[in-house]
Design a protein around this motif. Sequence first.
Motif, PDB file in Angstrom:
ATOM      1  N   LEU A   1      51.546   4.960  14.764  1.00 12.29           N
ATOM      2  CA  LEU A   1      50.330   4.344  14.296  1.00 12.29           C
ATOM      3  C   LEU A   1      49.127   4.215  14.508  1.00 12.29           C
ATOM      4  O   LEU A   1      48.093   4.237  13.989  1.00 12.29           O
ATOM      5  N   ILE A   2      49.029   5.145  16.227  1.00 10.55           N
ATOM      6  CA  ILE A   2      48.050   5.107  16.611  1.00 10.55           C
ATOM      7  C   ILE A   2      47.112   6.297  16.359  1.00 10.55           C
ATOM      8  O   ILE A   2      48.006   7.585  16.187  1.00 10.55           O
TER       9      ILE A   2
ATOM     10  N   ASP B   1      38.619  -2.858  14.545  1.00 10.21           N
ATOM     11  CA  ASP B   1      39.771  -1.972  15.829  1.00 10.21           C
ATOM     12  C   ASP B   1      39.969  -3.071  16.296  1.00 10.21           C
ATOM     13  O   ASP B   1      39.621  -3.753  16.249  1.00 10.21           O
ATOM     14  N   LEU B   2      40.827  -2.391  17.408  1.00 10.93           N
ATOM     15  CA  LEU B   2      42.091  -3.417  18.017  1.00 10.93           C
ATOM     16  C   LEU B   2      41.042  -2.724  19.608  1.00 10.93           C
ATOM     17  O   LEU B   2      40.891  -1.494  19.172  1.00 10.93           O
TER      18      LEU B   2
ATOM     19  N   ASP C   1      46.663  -2.068   7.642  1.00 11.94           N
ATOM     20  CA  ASP C   1      47.080  -2.373   6.874  1.00 11.94           C
ATOM     21  C   ASP C   1      48.668  -2.759   8.093  1.00 11.94           C
ATOM     22  O   ASP C   1      49.621  -3.762   7.695  1.00 11.94           O
ATOM     23  N   LEU C   2      48.566  -1.979   9.494  1.00 13.74           N
ATOM     24  CA  LEU C   2      49.637  -1.764  10.075  1.00 13.74           C
ATOM     25  C   LEU C   2      48.870  -1.967  11.487  1.00 13.74           C
ATOM     26  O   LEU C   2      49.733  -2.001  12.944  1.00 13.74           O
ATOM     27  N   LYS C   3      48.058  -3.193  11.656  1.00 15.19           N
ATOM     28  CA  LYS C   3      47.395  -3.292  12.990  1.00 15.19           C
ATOM     29  C   LYS C   3      48.107  -3.673  13.975  1.00 15.19           C
ATOM     30  O   LYS C   3      48.336  -3.787  14.498  1.00 15.19           O
TER      31      LYS C   3
END
Length: 142
Positions: free
Chosen positions: A55-56, A34-35, A6-8
Amino acid sequence: MEVSQDLKALAYGELEALSELSGGFLDLIDDSRDLVIEYRGDPEQLRKKICRASLIRRIWISNGTGERLFVELDRSRYRALRRGRLDNAVVIDLRIARLLVNLARTEEGGVFLDPFVGSGVIAQEAMLVGAHVIGIDINQST
């Protein structure tokens, strides 16, 4: 890179800021699960900065023949988040405070100005990354 789904977008911004602080640059390749990014720079310099990320969770390196874990971050500090009000000051999540410090590209030894210091959570996060903090608030009691 494994992040909160939700915070990508914010996680990508945070990684972009940290990669710039490490002297590198990145490009987004894929964000469907994923990023997946391409990083151009010194991986060891990035490793030194990436420990600040809020966040990571994990980053893998792929060299075309396989993947290996590059870094795994302990986010347990952010599990006990303070929310709500402290007296008359609004207290924000520690994770969001660290994210704001990272997005501001705060450098160790640099000056960080918090013009509305309030409860001081953001200023504290800036101090934890090694910045010299100046805090100003209209209310002298906070």
